[in-house]
Design an enzyme around this catalytic site. Structure first.
Site, short mmCIF file in Angstrom:
data_model
loop_
_atom_site.label_atom_id
_atom_site.label_comp_id
_atom_site.label_asym_id
_atom_site.label_seq_id
_atom_site.Cartn_x
_atom_site.Cartn_y
_atom_site.Cartn_z
N GLY A 234 31.59 -21.06 5.36
CA GLY A 234 30.83 -22.29 5.25
C GLY A 234 30.20 -22.79 6.53
N GLU A 272 36.87 -16.68 6.32
CA GLU A 272 36.00 -15.57 5.93
C GLU A 272 34.57 -15.98 6.25
OE1 GLU A 272 35.71 -16.04 1.18
OE2 GLU A 272 37.72 -15.44 1.85
N GLY A 274 30.64 -15.25 7.49
CA GLY A 274 29.58 -14.25 7.41
C GLY A 274 28.39 -14.63 8.25
N ARG A 275 27.64 -15.63 7.78
CA ARG A 275 26.42 -16.04 8.45
C ARG A 275 26.66 -16.37 9.93
NH1 ARG A 275 22.11 -18.42 5.81
NH2 ARG A 275 23.51 -18.85 4.07
N CYS A 350 1.03 -12.18 -2.76
CA CYS A 350 0.05 -12.92 -3.56
C CYS A 350 0.69 -14.18 -4.16
CB CYS A 350 -0.50 -12.03 -4.67
SG CYS A 350 -1.29 -10.53 -4.05
N TYR A 379 21.84 -12.89 5.46
CA TYR A 379 21.14 -13.39 4.28
C TYR A 379 19.62 -13.39 4.51
CZ TYR A 379 25.81 -14.94 3.01
OH TYR A 379 27.15 -14.97 2.72
#
Length: 412
Positions: A234, A272, A274-275, A350, A379
């Site tokens: 988080g 845990e 990640g980012r 487009c 991400y």
């Protein structure tokens, strides 16, 4: 969070000089990644563990860099579990996420995951049937969707209100009563992940304080003996104000004081992340194809777009970028340029949603220059719709870890 811009920019310039077409590329700085992971892991208080959430970036070189540094990997699908086990047979793995298939539960048991994070009574019941059939046991955490009166919301919430994630706290008693009849499922503790994109260190400490307080109450109320509390991830990246990142030093110091005062004896706290681990190691580079003025706006069109780098659209922000001048110009006519104005950076798709930065001030940008987006290591490529319009994939390469870095850490 250290950004090695000189090394990164030199590598991008070299790739552009060697390319026959406008450059579109991802570059990952593995040494920068290693330093960031070491910084985080080494500052965690005793009794804490860091598992890397591979959903943020599961590239093999990234996992190889992190494996000697973190306590294990967190996966959220059977595909992620198979990928990790193919390359890291002994690394501890935890398996999270909603909607697990029976085949994924079976694989988790067969692959000896350290812990399964269970999302519902239905999932517990399906796991029990698998264990009864195979004669095995499995450690689990119950993921709880906990409503907190003082919960400060972020831009992405997974709990504290109606969501598909976790077991509502009101159903905990039913799950615990059911578990009494299934000793093959070993309750190791609880998992919480109520939010993402947290940028306030003190607010995050307040959240962890509430988790620990609630777990203490449950242990007393239900006479539980547990081994761990997983507080999820988080922690976010400030894409809008990159000079104002989450204050990890303040957080780790406060976490140490919090655990000294309110920790649960003998209970480990798992993160845990990640980012926060990988975002700063990645860069997305686009070479400028065109610059257009239209109805009072200036658009810088680069090779690539949101089909490669979806982060800005997914987060709803104007992503920061650097302009790297390229002095060569292969045409006889003058090249377009803008100076001291605001621009929007778009790609080749487009759709007007192919927008990576908007109303961003630039000193100067010209056709054929490079626009480089930092904080593209999590991400980014991994959540993008790669094959839309069948454009080719970007180049990808990695700046290696400095020689001897892992060995030096092990000796220390």
């Amino acid at each position: 969070m250290e950004l090695r811009l000189a090394e990164v920019f030199a590598s991008i310039r070299a790739a552009q000089a060697a390319s026959d077409e406008p450059l579109c590329a991802y570059l990952y700085d593995l040494e920068g990644l290693r330093r960031n992971a070491v910084r985080v892991v080494d500052s965690l208080p005793a009794g804490c563990e860091l598992f890397y959430a591979i959903k943020a970036n599961s590239d093999l070189p990234v996992l190889q860099t992190l494996a000697p540094l973190v306590h294990g990997f967190e996966v959220s699908s059977g595909g992620e579990l198979a990928w990790v086990r193919e390359h890291f047979a002994e690394v501890p793995v935890i398996f999270s996420g909603p909607g697990k298939l029976d085949s994924e539960l079976e694989a988790a048991v067969a692959q000896h995951v350290d812990c399964l994070h269970v999302e519902s009574l239905n999932e517990l019941q399906r796991l029990a049937a698998i264990l009864d059939r195979t004669g095995k046991t499995q450690a689990v955490l119950l993921r709880i969707n906990l409503a907190l009166d003082s919960l400060a919301e972020t831009t992405l919430m997974m709990g504290g209100k109606p969501t598909p994630f976790g077991i509502p706290a009101q159903q905990l008693q039913e799950c615990l009563a059911w578990l009494h009849n299934y000793p093959e499922i070993q309750l190791r503790g609880f998992h919480f992940h109520l939010l993402s994109h947290q940028l306030d260190a003190q607010a995050h400490l307040q959240l962890l304080r509430a988790y620990l307080k609630q777990v203490r109450q449950w242990c007393e109320q239900y006479r539980l003996s547990i081994a761990q509390v997983n507080v999820g991830g988080g922690i976010g990246i400030n894409y809008r104000q990159p000079d104002r990142q989450f204050d990890w030093v303040d957080f780790s110091s406060g976490l140490s004081a919090l655990l000294d005062k309110s920790g649960l004896p003998g209970v480990r706290v798992r993160f845990e992340l990640g980012r926060y681990i990988t975002a700063a190691c990645g860069y997305y580079a686009m070479q400028v194809i065109d610059i257009k003025r239209t109805y009072g706006k200036i658009f810088v069109i680069g090779r690539g777009g949101s089909h490669h780098f979806r982060t800005p659209y997914a987060q709803g922000h104007s992503h920061p970028f650097h302009v790297l001048p390229v002095d060569t110009w292969p045409y006889a006519f003058p090249r377009s340029a803008v100076s001291n104005e605001r621009v929007s950076v778009v790609g080749q798709l487009c759709t007007p949603k192919d927008l990576l930065a908007f109303d961003a001030p630039v000193e100067t940008v010209r056709c054929n220059d490079l626009v480089v987006f930092p904080y593209a290591g999590a991400y980014a490529w991994h959540i993008s719709h790669h094959d839309f319009l069948r454009h080719p994939h970007p180049l990808q390469w990695y700046l290696p870890v400095e020689e001897g870095a892992h060995a030096a850490r092990e000796q220390a």
